[in-house]
Design a protein around this motif. Structure first.
Motif, short mmCIF file in Angstrom:
data_model
loop_
_atom_site.label_atom_id
_atom_site.label_comp_id
_atom_site.label_asym_id
_atom_site.label_seq_id
_atom_site.Cartn_x
_atom_site.Cartn_y
_atom_site.Cartn_z
N LYS A 120 0.82 -1.20 0.00
CA LYS A 120 0.00 0.00 0.00
C LYS A 120 0.86 1.26 0.00
O LYS A 120 0.57 2.22 -0.72
N VAL A 121 1.94 1.24 0.80
CA VAL A 121 2.83 2.40 0.85
C VAL A 121 3.50 2.61 -0.51
O VAL A 121 3.58 3.73 -1.03
N GLY A 122 3.98 1.51 -1.09
CA GLY A 122 4.62 1.60 -2.41
C GLY A 122 3.67 2.10 -3.48
O GLY A 122 4.03 2.94 -4.31
N SER A 123 2.44 1.60 -3.46
CA SER A 123 1.45 2.02 -4.45
C SER A 123 1.09 3.49 -4.27
O SER A 123 0.93 4.23 -5.25
N THR A 124 1.01 3.93 -3.02
CA THR A 124 0.68 5.34 -2.75
C THR A 124 1.80 6.26 -3.24
O THR A 124 1.52 7.29 -3.87
N ILE A 125 3.04 5.89 -2.97
CA ILE A 125 4.17 6.70 -3.42
C ILE A 125 4.21 6.76 -4.94
O ILE A 125 4.40 7.83 -5.53
N ALA A 126 4.01 5.61 -5.60
CA ALA A 126 4.01 5.58 -7.06
C ALA A 126 2.88 6.44 -7.62
O ALA A 126 3.06 7.16 -8.61
N PHE A 127 1.71 6.37 -6.98
CA PHE A 127 0.56 7.16 -7.44
C PHE A 127 0.85 8.66 -7.33
O PHE A 127 0.57 9.43 -8.26
N VAL A 128 1.43 9.07 -6.23
CA VAL A 128 1.76 10.49 -6.04
C VAL A 128 2.77 10.95 -7.08
O VAL A 128 2.64 12.04 -7.65
#
Length: 298
Positions: free
Chosen positions: A17-25
């Motif tokens: 979830k953290v990785g996906s959030t960072i990539a999304f941002v």
């Protein structure tokens, strides 16, 4: 043991979830950065005229909604761009952009795909030597060949000729290794089954092998079209009598330093990228198809 597995699963889920959030941002910021330039060009294109553009530039209001916005520049862009390059009209430059951008990558892709097919499935000392030559050329930095190339093309009368697009045929490069690896993953049993049914070598290639390559090669071809559409230096050097929209934009930007119409310039730029945006929109979800193990039954 069960609790340990649950904790590991929870940690993994949190990390994802953290990785996906960072990539999304990151991608949102990148998209905003790209869209900023489109918005900036649009705000300039809807300014009333060159004097309004100069006034806003002096006042530092370029990135602001103009006081008297107008869309006449989008209609007037066709007239403003006429004659920028010799006697070419906006429509002439558009047509040249289409046939050069479509044909050049298409011919190059077909030739490279055909040669790599032969190198993979018709192995011999000669074909293995060609492949090694391709690897050697790809890792060998070659500089200073532009002058000799231009002299050669001039001597064989290809400069400023519609046949110039044939020179975009290149055997080696990134596409060469991609196609080579793709054919390496295909079983020759497809061809053997076709030979049993009476197919010839060209039939096997054109009706069986090449169609399997096309879905995956489509993305490379689309990128080639976009790259050629935006390339003005090649047109400037080798197609001076066949100006494209990218060449017209370059010539317009140079001439606008003396007698410019900046709003019409940006309006023409925005119009010229519409075909590319449509092309990208149609193929952005193209799935890179692969050969599956279950393709053969016997």
């Amino acid at each position: 043991m069960t609790k340990l597995k649950k904790l590991r699963g929870s940690d993994k889920s949190t990390a994802q979830k953290v990785g996906s959030t960072i990539a999304f941002v990151i991608f949102v910021l990148y998209a905003a950065f790209i869209l900023f330039f489109f918005l900036f060009a649009f705000l300039i294109a809807i300014k009333k005229d060159q004097s309004a553009y100069i006034d806003d530039r002096i006042a530092g209001r370029l990135f602001c909604w103009p006081e008297n916005p107008t869309f006449k520049n989008f209609l007037g862009a066709f007239e403003s761009w006429n004659g920028i390059v010799e006697d070419a009209t906006y429509l002439d430059m558009f047509i040249n952009s289409v046939w050069i951008s479509v044909l050049s990558p298409l011919v190059a892709a077909f030739v490279t795909a055909t040669v790599t097919y032969v190198l993979v499935f018709y192995s011999s000392k000669f074909t293995r030597g060609i492949y090694k030559l391709g690897v050697f050329i790809s890792i060998l930095p070659i500089y200073g060949a532009a002058g000799a190339t231009y002299k050669l093309l001039t001597d064989i009368h290809l400069i400023d000729s519609p046949l110039m697009f044939l020179t975009h045929v290149t055997l080696f490069g990134a596409n060469f290794f991609y196609y080579y690896a793709f054919y390496k993953a295909i079983s020759w049993q497809y061809a053997e089954a076709a030979f049993i049914d009476g197919a010839g070598h060209w039939q096997v290639y054109l009706k069986i092998m090449l169609p399997m390559l096309i879905p995956s090669a489509t993305a490379l071809y689309v990128m080639g079209v976009i790259g050629m559409w935006n390339d003005y230096s090649t047109i400037l050097l080798y197609y001076p009598s066949f100006p494209t929209l990218s060449y017209g934009a370059y010539a317009f930007s140079v001439k606008s330093q003396y007698r410019g119409n900046t709003p019409a310039y940006f309006a023409g730029i925005l119009i010229s990228i519409i075909p590319i945006l449509v092309l990208f929109g149609c193929f952005q979800n193209t799935v890179m198809e692969k050969v599956h193990i279950g393709g053969l039954k016997g």
